[in-house]
Design a protein around this motif. Sequence first.
Motif, PDB file in Angstrom:
ATOM      1  N   PHE A   1       0.816  -1.203   0.000  1.00 46.91           N
ATOM      2  CA  PHE A   1       0.000   0.000   0.000  1.00 46.91           C
ATOM      3  C   PHE A   1       0.856   1.263   0.000  1.00 46.91           C
ATOM      4  CE2 PHE A   1      -4.182  -1.897   1.562  1.00 46.91           C
ATOM      5  CZ  PHE A   1      -4.817  -1.596   0.381  1.00 46.91           C
ATOM      6  N   ALA A   2       1.975   1.232   0.716  1.00 46.65           N
ATOM      7  CA  ALA A   2       2.855   2.404   0.707  1.00 46.65           C
ATOM      8  C   ALA A   2       3.335   2.665  -0.711  1.00 46.65           C
ATOM      9  CB  ALA A   2       4.038   2.180   1.646  1.00 46.65           C
ATOM     10  N   ALA A   3       3.720   1.600  -1.415  1.00 43.87           N
ATOM     11  CA  ALA A   3       4.218   1.757  -2.778  1.00 43.87           C
ATOM     12  C   ALA A   3       3.119   2.242  -3.718  1.00 43.87           C
ATOM     13  CB  ALA A   3       4.789   0.423  -3.266  1.00 43.87           C
TER      14      ALA A   3
ATOM     15  N   ALA B   1       2.975  13.093  -2.017  1.00 42.44           N
ATOM     16  CA  ALA B   1       2.712  11.736  -2.519  1.00 42.44           C
ATOM     17  C   ALA B   1       3.187  10.698  -1.506  1.00 42.44           C
ATOM     18  CB  ALA B   1       3.397  11.535  -3.863  1.00 42.44           C
ATOM     19  N   VAL B   2       4.363  10.932  -0.933  1.00 42.72           N
ATOM     20  CA  VAL B   2       4.882   9.991   0.060  1.00 42.72           C
ATOM     21  C   VAL B   2       3.974   9.963   1.288  1.00 42.72           C
ATOM     22  CG1 VAL B   2       6.804   9.510   1.607  1.00 42.72           C
ATOM     23  CG2 VAL B   2       7.258  10.191  -0.751  1.00 42.72           C
TER      24      VAL B   2
ATOM     25  N   THR C   1       9.791   5.514   4.144  1.00 43.85           N
ATOM     26  CA  THR C   1      10.969   5.110   3.369  1.00 43.85           C
ATOM     27  C   THR C   1      10.551   4.531   2.016  1.00 43.85           C
ATOM     28  OG1 THR C   1      11.947   4.492   5.482  1.00 43.85           O
ATOM     29  CG2 THR C   1      13.083   3.740   3.481  1.00 43.85           C
ATOM     30  N   GLY C   2       9.561   3.635   2.040  1.00 43.80           N
ATOM     31  CA  GLY C   2       9.105   3.009   0.804  1.00 43.80           C
ATOM     32  C   GLY C   2       8.593   4.019  -0.206  1.00 43.80           C
ATOM     33  N   GLY C   3       7.894   5.029   0.305  1.00 43.12           N
ATOM     34  CA  GLY C   3       7.410   6.075  -0.588  1.00 43.12           C
ATOM     35  C   GLY C   3       8.559   6.754  -1.321  1.00 43.12           C
ATOM     36  N   TRP C   4       9.634   7.050  -0.591  1.00 43.36           N
ATOM     37  CA  TRP C   4      10.786   7.698  -1.228  1.00 43.36           C
ATOM     38  C   TRP C   4      11.492   6.764  -2.201  1.00 43.36           C
ATOM     39  CZ3 TRP C   4      10.819  12.606  -1.597  1.00 43.36           C
ATOM     40  CH2 TRP C   4      10.281  13.407  -0.593  1.00 43.36           C
ATOM     41  N   VAL C   5      11.407   5.449  -1.948  1.00 42.60           N
ATOM     42  CA  VAL C   5      11.964   4.510  -2.927  1.00 42.60           C
ATOM     43  C   VAL C   5      11.206   4.634  -4.247  1.00 42.60           C
ATOM     44  CG1 VAL C   5      12.275   2.064  -3.480  1.00 42.60           C
ATOM     45  CG2 VAL C   5      12.821   2.899  -1.181  1.00 42.60           C
ATOM     46  N   VAL C   6       9.874   4.721  -4.174  1.00 37.70           N
ATOM     47  CA  VAL C   6       9.084   4.906  -5.393  1.00 37.70           C
ATOM     48  C   VAL C   6       9.514   6.181  -6.107  1.00 37.70           C
ATOM     49  CG1 VAL C   6       6.781   5.386  -6.305  1.00 37.70           C
ATOM     50  CG2 VAL C   6       7.084   3.627  -4.575  1.00 37.70           C
TER      51      VAL C   6
ATOM     52  N   ALA D   1       9.421   0.381  -9.788  1.00 37.07           N
ATOM     53  CA  ALA D   1       9.307   1.231  -8.600  1.00 37.07           C
ATOM     54  C   ALA D   1       8.420   0.573  -7.552  1.00 37.07           C
ATOM     55  CB  ALA D   1       8.761   2.599  -8.994  1.00 37.07           C
ATOM     56  N   LEU D   2       7.285   0.045  -8.017  1.00 32.56           N
ATOM     57  CA  LEU D   2       6.359  -0.607  -7.092  1.00 32.56           C
ATOM     58  C   LEU D   2       7.018  -1.797  -6.406  1.00 32.56           C
ATOM     59  CD1 LEU D   2       2.928  -0.808  -8.961  1.00 32.56           C
ATOM     60  CD2 LEU D   2       3.446   0.445  -6.874  1.00 32.56           C
ATOM     61  N   ALA D   3       7.634  -2.649  -7.224  1.00 38.59           N
ATOM     62  CA  ALA D   3       8.210  -3.877  -6.680  1.00 38.59           C
ATOM     63  C   ALA D   3       9.346  -3.564  -5.713  1.00 38.59           C
ATOM     64  CB  ALA D   3       8.710  -4.763  -7.817  1.00 38.59           C
ATOM     65  N   ALA D   4      10.223  -2.635  -6.113  1.00 39.51           N
ATOM     66  CA  ALA D   4      11.359  -2.300  -5.260  1.00 39.51           C
ATOM     67  C   ALA D   4      10.887  -1.753  -3.919  1.00 39.51           C
ATOM     68  CB  ALA D   4      12.247  -1.274  -5.970  1.00 39.51           C
TER      69      ALA D   4
END
Lengths: 221, 221, 221
Positions: B114-116, B132-133, B170-175, B188-191
């Motif tokens: 969900f975060a992604a 967005a994050v 953190t996950g949001g910033w990865v996206v 992006a989603l998977a990572a």
Amino acid sequence: MERLPDWWGALSTAQLVIEIVATLAFALSGLVEAARKRLDVVGVCVVAGLTAFGGGTLRDVLLDRRPFFWVQHAGWVWALLALALGAMLFMRARHLQPTERAMLWPDALGLGLFAASGTQIALQAQMPALIAVVMGVMTATFGGVLRDVVCNQIPSAFSDHRPYAVLAFTGGWVVVGVQALGGGDELALAAAALVVFGLRLLALQLDWRVPAWRFEDDPTS
Amino acid sequence: MERLPDWWGALSTAQLVIEIVATLAFALSGLVEAARKRLDVVGVCVVAGLTAFGGGTLRDVLLDRRPFFWVQHAGWVWALLALALGAMLFMRARHLQPTERAMLWPDALGLGLFAASGTQIALQAQMPALIAVVMGVMTATFGGVLRDVVCNQIPSAFSDHRPYAVLAFTGGWVVVGVQALGGGDELALAAAALVVFGLRLLALQLDWRVPAWRFEDDPTS
Amino acid sequence: MERLPDWWGALSTAQLVIEIVATLAFALSGLVEAARKRLDVVGVCVVAGLTAFGGGTLRDVLLDRRPFFWVQHAGWVWALLALALGAMLFMRARHLQPTERAMLWPDALGLGLFAASGTQIALQAQMPALIAVVMGVMTATFGGVLRDVVCNQIPSAFSDHRPYAVLAFTGGWVVVGVQALGGGDELALAAAALVVFGLRLLALQLDWRVPAWRFEDDPTS
């Protein structure tokens, strides 16, 4: 996001400044409460954010008004995060403890400012006077209600028997009154915010009480 | 319902699959918590539903995005009801008891997914990166917060001193990062989902702690 | 506010009357609960208002339906304030105490009426049958859930093991069924409201129970 209604453009500089000051004031009050509840860093940031942005966001959802203040001015979310982290570090370094009293001043300020600006924004969205005042009350109190619900206690706004929401209600009518008498928007905002802020401090100082439901056989009343 | 904005069509198959898996994962976590609180059948279904759909619905209300996932795909509401009832019957038949541990795996999965997807959907709605994050964090945590508020406890996301919302952050910033570096949406989603899921399990395993507000005279800190 | 969708005009006189009666019934139930919790006057008004308008407002936010009932008919907010204050004065003068039993009748009435009208309004907004029924359940129960969350207890709708939300669910399907069989809108509303109201009173009288999650080693089940 382009379909801004006409009345959106009417968000004046005075309203913007007030929204910012009130937001920071409420963030501070949420911060103190979260710290008193021993929440972790994340909880402190979230509760500060809910308290600060909750009321205005509810008002905007109800008015179907977009973008939200914190979406349009994303910088303030950064400011809030910085404030929350900075306050935590500062208070730890100084061995300061958050007290209930420390919350009262910023809270009173936020109450007055949000009640005034919430009512005015709802009036500009063509709401009837009473609804606009109710929206002002929601803007001013909902953040604190969210804070208390998340911290798992009955919202103090409804239960501590001190004037709070009723002052926001009064402030809303001050806005309606000043504008009906031909006073400008800035005057209405300033007058209402001052009345609420002043009355709140006076109420706390003089220990005014909101009447409760009294029971014949109730030793506590 | 026909006035879907342009970015709506961009909901890819990957996003749809993720929304479904995350929804079921959170439903399961809500189910276990409701069972532990001894709610009745209705309460179990409602809390499972709130946990599963709460975060995505809040995101969609804030983004003014319609129709909701669960309105467009009404079949998933049936699936959720069937899951809740089936799980109850199954666990009764097997004499299984819902434990706190049983909740952690699906919860960690839902958190990452969900975060992604929340962050990505908000980015597609032209939100600034930070907003967005934050929307991703809300999507990932609000369902659990609702679950805990309804079950009358302080949301564990803010109070258990384990990394949770901070991992969604953190996950949001990865996206944001993967997309800024030119990586595709699916990557992006998977990572992001993997990073969050992995870190969450690691955090639980290694007993990582989020720092709390520490008091000098506090024996518990 | 001018962009009312087509199906809005379909709000019939029967629906309007029902919305009003159900609102007052729920206001009364919120009033009694707030009084039992010893909230102050403001809290009593707010909890009465949340209980009365919460469910319908949630439904309208989810359906993206504006203006809200209480915005369009601002008079009913005055009526609610008058009702809350009047009831407090009346009960103090008569030395009446609010009991849990006193809440059950208006609550059952509101449950039936809101479940019926909520489902019908959602059907008119082109929702699929299941979603419309779920919206009816939300309309009927969310006010009471808000009331209980604000009063800091697990919502009785999910935890008291008496049929409540499940009856609203039943009532929603009565609306769907009667309309599918060609019955008019008024007939569907009346039939569903009556079925829910009747079953609720019957359930309380005969002490029907909703099954709970049973544990082998649980002495309370």
